[in-house]
Every structure is written in C-alpha cells, then in structure tokens.
Design a protein around this motif. Structure first.
Motif, mmCIF file in Angstrom:
data_model
loop_
_atom_site.group_PDB
_atom_site.id
_atom_site.type_symbol
_atom_site.label_atom_id
_atom_site.label_comp_id
_atom_site.label_asym_id
_atom_site.label_seq_id
_atom_site.Cartn_x
_atom_site.Cartn_y
_atom_site.Cartn_z
ATOM 1 N N LYS B 14 0.857 -1.207 0.000
ATOM 2 C CA LYS B 14 0.000 0.000 0.000
ATOM 3 C C LYS B 14 0.885 1.248 0.000
ATOM 4 O O LYS B 14 0.625 2.192 -0.739
ATOM 5 N N ALA B 15 1.947 1.233 0.819
ATOM 6 C CA ALA B 15 2.858 2.385 0.895
ATOM 7 C C ALA B 15 3.525 2.625 -0.459
ATOM 8 O O ALA B 15 3.659 3.765 -0.910
ATOM 9 N N ILE B 18 0.986 4.207 -2.798
ATOM 10 C CA ILE B 18 0.772 5.632 -2.466
ATOM 11 C C ILE B 18 1.956 6.465 -2.972
ATOM 12 O O ILE B 18 1.778 7.543 -3.555
ATOM 13 N N GLY B 21 1.722 6.860 -6.612
ATOM 14 C CA GLY B 21 0.662 7.816 -6.909
ATOM 15 C C GLY B 21 1.138 9.255 -6.748
ATOM 16 O O GLY B 21 0.874 10.113 -7.596
ATOM 17 N N ILE B 22 1.893 9.505 -5.679
ATOM 18 C CA ILE B 22 2.410 10.867 -5.435
ATOM 19 C C ILE B 22 3.401 11.255 -6.539
ATOM 20 O O ILE B 22 3.342 12.362 -7.077
#
Lengths: 204, 130
Positions: B14-15, B18, B21-22
């Motif tokens: 998940k990290a 993310i 995504g950033i």
C-alpha cells in the motif's frame, strides 16, 4: 538535457554517422543510453545542414535493429544460463508471475514489442523477455522492425522540424515519457493480482 | 522480505502504491508546467521557414554550448574555416574537430570566457557579413 547526453553529443559531432550507429546499437543491445535525445539532437543538426536527414534515419534504423536482434538471440541462447547464476534474478525468472507474463508475451507479442520501442528501458526488458521466452523470431523481427521505423522517424522529425528549440522539446518528451511510465506502473501495481489472473487465463 | 508477515507485506505494498501515486501526480504537474512555460515562450512551434523543399532554421549564438565543435559552428554559422582559428588565436592541432570544452581544458583557458569570446566573434562576423 541529461549529463550523459551532453557528454555523448560531442562524439556525434566529431565522428558523425559512425558515432550515432555505435551509440544507438549499444542502447538497443544492453545499456539504457538516452538514444532518443541523441536522435532528436542529431536531427536538429541535420536541419542545420550538419547531417543528411535520410542517411541519419537509415543509419539509426539499422543500428536499432542490429542491437535489438542481437539482444534477442543472446537472451535466447545464453539468457537463462547467465541470469540463473544471480540469485535474486533466478527467483524472479522462476516465479509464477514471471512465467505467466512470459507465456502471454510469447502468445501475442506484437503490440508489446512495437510499443516498447519508444522507451529505452522497456525496449531492453522486452528484448530480454522475448529471447528468454523464445518468441518466434519472424514475429519478433516484424514488430521490432515496424517499431524501430516509426520510433526513429518520430524522434528524427521532432528534431528536424523544431530545429534549435530541440532541447526544450526533448525535455518535454522526457517529462511525458516519465508520466506514462509512472501511470502504467501505478496501474499495474493497483491491479497486479487481477492482471496476473487474467494473463494466466489467456496464456492457457 | 522473507520474515515479514502477510499484514506487513500488504502495508508495504500500500505504501509503495501511495508513493507511486504521489510521484505520478508530481510528474503530471511538472509536465503541465513545462507545456505552459514552453507555450508562453513560443517554443512549441516548429521554427522552420520553408523555401520550396528546403527547410531553413534560424540559428542564434544563444544556442552555442561548450560541447559543440568548431567544425559544427563553422558550418551552422557559415563561417570561413579559419575565421575562429585566426580571431581567437586557436593553436590546437585538432582544430576544427575539437569541442570548446576540450580546447579550454587542454590549453587551461576559462571555459565560460572562451564560450563568450566564441559568441562575440560569431556575432561580429554575422554583423559584417549579413
């Protein structure tokens, strides 16, 4: 423009078509050199009269194809023997997910081979996977040649038409490629399990 | 990675997503800014002027950079082959097949000063030989 491209460009000015051939060949074969940037720059030089644009395009296409095809055959004959000696690479190559991807590419390689000609790391990876997976050579050659032709003409025309603003255009293309790469990576990461399941169904 | 529990691996995944995504968002913002900056500077238009089948590009001294060779500069600025050699007192045996950088390094000359002198010499020539 990257430091590497700035370091290589003088050699293109000094040794012209020979330098372009060798650099493009090495970029297709093994090392992720920014060959797209160098082609855009060389085409800009052609627009200024330093090169002949037709000869430039022909030289780059031949170099691209030579590098891609040599990479394919080396991966096909020696890939597994060499790569299996490296522990973490052997794990990746023998993993279930990699086997599924390999089978999928071997079944319908055309679009993947064609599209990956436009980005150097994707090109190197696809050449390796196609060789390891023993994709039929005629299919590989056909889509690789088409991709090399379109890719070379695209970057050459950008440099040729935009002339001395080629550095600004090249930076824009670099940013655009990065966005596409990250967006694809994010999409794959978000849907990894579904993607593998779908590919394994197709590969059967 | 071997000793991580399923929950820890899920958290790491998940990290990673993310973070991707950033990075994706930052690169999209960077791309849009590049496009708008270039568009305002007028650099997104092809700079050629067509004269029949031949494309001419306006070349300016602002585009000269230290990795360029004197041979290249002679051609694009239509200089006589010995003009820069005589004007700048260049004694390198490899002239004109030597870059500004390499010449400055070999002869212990300040690179940016040499670049300025090259630009001035070309500007002077162009002013006299329009």
């Amino acid at each position: 423009m990257s430091g590497l491209a700035a370091a290589i460009l003088p050699y293109i000015l000094l040794y012209k078509y020979w330098a372009l051939f060798i650099i493009t060949f090495i970029a297709s074969l093994a090392i992720p050199i920014p060959a797209g940037t160098l082609l855009v720059a060389s085409a800009a030089f052609a627009a200024q009269g330093y090169f002949n644009i037709v000869i430039l395009i022909v030289v780059v296409i031949i170099a691209n194809m030579a590098g891609d095809n040599l990479a394919y055959w080396l991966a096909r004959y020696y890939g597994r023997k060499v790569l299996y000696r490296v522990g973490f690479i052997r794990k990746i190559l023998t993993s279930k997910d990699f086997t599924v991807i390999e089978k999928r590419i071997a079944k319908r390689p055309g679009l993947i081979i064609f599209l990956t000609r436009f980005e150097v790391i994707a090109t190197l990876t696809t050449n390796l996977i196609c060789g390891l997976g023993k994709v039929p050579y005629k299919k590989f050659l056909l889509y690789e040649a088409l991709g090399a032709l379109v890719d070379t003409v695209f970057y050459a025309m950008l440099g040729y038409l935009f002339g001395d603003t080629w550095q600004a255009i090249d930076k824009l293309i670099g940013n655009f490629t990065l966005v596409i790469f990250l967006a694809v990576a994010l999409g794959v990461a978000l849907s990894w399990k579904k993607l593998i399941h779908h590919l394994s169904q197709e590969a059967v | 990675m071997k000793n991580l529990s399923y929950q820890q691996k899920k958290l790491l995944r998940k990290a990673g997503i993310i973070l991707l995504g950033i990075l994706c968002f930052i690169s999209i913002v960077g791309l849009i800014r590049s496009i708008t900056t270039l568009h305002r500077a007028g650099e997104l238009q092809p700079t050629y002027v067509l004269h029949g089948p031949v494309i001419h590009h306006p070349v300016t001294v602002d585009t000269i950079t230290p990795w360029m060779t004197f041979d290249y500069l002679n051609l694009v600025f239509r200089l006589p082959s010995t003009y820069l050699q005589n004007t700048l007192a260049i004694t390198d045996a490899q002239y004109p097949n030597v870059t500004i950088n390499a010449y400055a390094r070999r002869h212990h000359i300040n690179r940016m000063l040499l670049l300025q002198n090259v630009k001035q010499a070309i500007t002077s020539y162009s002013a006299v030989n329009k």
